[in-house]
Design a protein around this motif. Structure first.
Motif: not given
Lengths: 355, 320
Positions: A85-93, A135-136, A142-153, A270-275
């Protein structure tokens, strides 16, 4: 530069194949004729034109088919993608990092239009055109991490940084070299590396952790890792070992050139800036032995590396039983001539095979 | 090149808050946007003062999501080596400066059910950014802020006006003090403590939390040490084969850099561990001042953190 995307499979009929261009840009992992663990990190800031190092997130001819394979793995086993649960911000990053990088690096394939927190993302190869509120979570399928990693090799481990350690608290892992996100979730850096032989004794992980904790915004790093895979399988997970492990026994002197693949991971950090989390993309590249042998330097070198590798490493990487057959094959491509330093094939300067 | 990536900025605001503290606003010279950051991050500001280049870390206090500008607050230290005096007296609106990309050694633990913040004096600055980050995510936090007096209470008015229920201020000159034991005792399970302020305050909070059985991982602190002046000393750099003099007002790290030797660093405040250097030989006494090395390492004579630590004696040979 336009990429012609392959229509291919990484299971059943294994229609995966590398074009001549893909072979030439394959990230051969050995820079000299022997191999031992090292903290072989370097800055990830571009590289030779068209190499896998050139862009922040490499997109190649396998993109569309790899994303199709990922969707199949996730449909069969949703636990391959998890985010505490605490990793959602990192998912948006991560979503921001990938969307910004891909739209800047491949403007003909990806577009990102931002108006405050109203974002419009177009992924042409996958036919995606989505508008959402940054951020919404409720505005994405999907959650932000799942959404984008379904589109990245490649696999993505999103590591929380706290208490002078890194924690495997989120990730999407469907193309892994025999490790399990579901098993490792919540573990720290030393816990998830516990099974690796020899490296602990050499103090590799203490030094690697120190390096990773200090990776800064705007200064990503990278390294290569490797193993062996029989058949071009992306999903060599412990969860599915019963399906792919047995395939290692199907190798014969006749089929080894096409069936045996060198599996290389381009690992970036990569360092993720917001999280303040760290993302660890692990991008898998496969190349059959017979395709590798088209570069005389790689033929000579791969034989010497595999021949001289300590037994512990051949066991850990899962090919100790097949090593004699590999060496019979590879020795035909080693004429004993010296090789040049570095990983590049040097097709124009390296002499052809002398036997 | 050592340290984090650099950004060229222009000073677009210089505002004196009170007798001791001045706020500076930086915007990118090249236009465009600055990187986002996480609450608790700092930037290292380069100050070119004639022959001397000082690099001092300051916490970013602006909204981490605001990419148009960064702001820092600098407390004047009349007895220090001159960095804060340089900022106060010599830096003006319109000046161009170089700062580092944000680095965070004091980040929020996002697992926390509640964030309990304890600030002393200028130690308020990282919390200003963390509060903005938490407010956006509807986080649960509470601030206890000790100041010397109302006149020196930087940002007290802003904080109490915007968060009247979450901010508690204590003035030394009115004999107000945080009732720490009761404060810690009343916290819900899953609370994390963050403390930033003078060393005495950090030790007090950490000690009390330990005494009350708080898990070590739930107590976070940041204390940037400014390098202290000291007696000059001589050092031999074995790898680069140079003998250098460390002046009274400069740090060992600054002296190494002045000699043209590129040494790794990040925080320059004894906290991050990046500049750790192996001692090859010595005859004399180390003055260790960092938070990084363990006590045994300090007494071993094998390592030194050149950003804040010094040496007194005849011979010092470093692996640099």
């Amino acid at each position: 530069m336009t990429i012609q995307f392959n229509d291919e499979t990484f299971r059943e009929d294994y229609s995966f194949h590398n074009s001549e261009r893909a072979i030439k840009r394959f990230p051969f992992p050995f820079d000299k004729d022997s191999y031992m663990y090292a903290v072989n990190m370097e800055q990830h800031r571009g590289g030779p034109p068209d190499s896998v190092y050139e862009k922040r997130f490499d997109v190649d001819e396998h993109y569309v088919s790899e994303m199709r394979d990922r969707a199949m793995v996730l449909a069969d086993d949703p636990l391959r993608c998890q985010s505490l649960p605490h990793m959602t911000l990192a998912g948006w990053d991560l979503l921001e990092l990938i969307m910004v990088s891909k739209s800047e690096d491949y403007p003909d394939l990806f577009e990102l239009h931002r108006d405050g927190d109203q974002w419009h993302w177009i992924n042409k190869p996958l036919g995606i055109d989505d508008r959402f509120t940054f951020m919404d979570e409720t505005t994405l399928p999907y959650g932000p991490m799942e959404y984008i990693t379904r589109q990245a090799q490649g696999d993505f481990c999103v590591l929380d940084q706290r208490d002078d350690n890194l924690w495997m608290d989120a990730g999407t892992v469907t193309t892994q070299a025999d490790w399990s996100l579901d098993f490792d979730i919540g573990m720290n850096f030393f816990e998830w590396h516990a099974p690796v032989p020899l490296a602990h004794e050499k103090g590799i992980f203490v030094r690697a952790l120190k390096f990773l904790l200090n990776i800064q915004q705007g200064a990503p790093a990278r390294r290569l890792n490797w193993t062996m895979t029989v058949n071009p399988l992306l999903d060599t997970s412990p969860e599915n070992y019963h399906k792919w492990g047995v395939q290692k026994t199907t190798l014969t002197p006749e089929n080894i050139g096409s069936k045996q693949h060198l599996r290389v991971e381009l690992q970036t950090f990569f360092r993720l800036p917001r999280s303040n989390a760290l993302v660890f993309p692990i991008r898998c590249y496969l190349c059959s032995f017979q395709d590798l042998m088209t570069a005389p330097k790689w033929g000579r070198r791969l034989h010497r590396v595999i021949r001289d590798l300590p037994d512990e490493l051949a066991t850990y990487k899962g090919f100790i039983d097949n090593r004699p057959m590999m060496l019979d094959y590879l020795s035909k491509f080693d004429d004993g001539l010296p090789t040049s330093n570095g990983i590049w094939p040097e097709l124009d300067t390296e002499p052809p095979l002398q036997k | 090149m050592s340290g984090a990536e650099k950004i060229a900025v222009r000073v677009t605001e210089k505002a004196a808050l009170n007798d001791l503290v001045t706020r500076f606003r930086f915007e990118p010279v090249a236009g465009g946007l600055l990187p986002t950051f996480s609450g608790g991050a700092h930037t290292v500001v380069e100050m070119r003062d004639g022959e001397i280049t000082r690099l001092n870390p300051y916490s970013l206090m602006s909204d981490p999501f605001d990419q148009t500008a960064y702001t820092i607050s600098v407390r004047r230290d009349d007895a220090g080596r001159g960095g804060s005096l340089f900022m106060h007296n010599r830096v003006n609106v319109g000046d161009e400066m170089v700062i580092s990309n944000p680095v965070n050694l004091f980040s929020l633990d996002l697992r926390a059910r509640k964030h309990l913040m304890i600030a002393g004096g200028i130690g308020i600055t990282p919390f200003l950014a963390q509060i903005k980050q938490l407010d956006r995510a509807h986080g649960n936090w509470e601030l206890h802020y000790g100041c010397r007096s109302e006149a020196l209470g930087s940002y007290v008015d802003y904080l109490t006006a915007t968060h009247p229920n979450d901010v508690n201020v204590y003035y030394d000159d009115q004999d107000q003090a945080i009732d720490l034991e009761n404060l810690l005792d009343g916290q819900p399970l899953g609370t994390h403590i963050y403390v930033c302020g003078p060393k005495g305050m950090i030790d007090w909070v950490r000690g009390k939390a330990a005494e009350l059985g708080w898990p070590r991982e739930a107590v976070h602190y940041e204390e940037f040490l400014a390098p202290k002046p000291g007696k000059p000393f001589e050092v031999k750099l074995a790898v680069s084969n140079k003998v250098i003099q460390v002046g009274e007002q400069e740090s060992l790290l600054e002296a190494i850099e002045r000699a043209g030797v590129d040494a790794p660093y990040l925080c320059r405040g004894g906290a991050c561990g990046m500049c750790e250097t192996r001692v090859i030989d010595y005859a004399g006494n180390f003055i260790h001042r960092d938070h990084w090395l363990e006590d045994e390492e300090h007494s071993s004579g094998e390592k030194i953190m050149p950003c804040v630590s010094r040496f007194e004696g005849k011979t010092l040979v470093l692996d640099r």
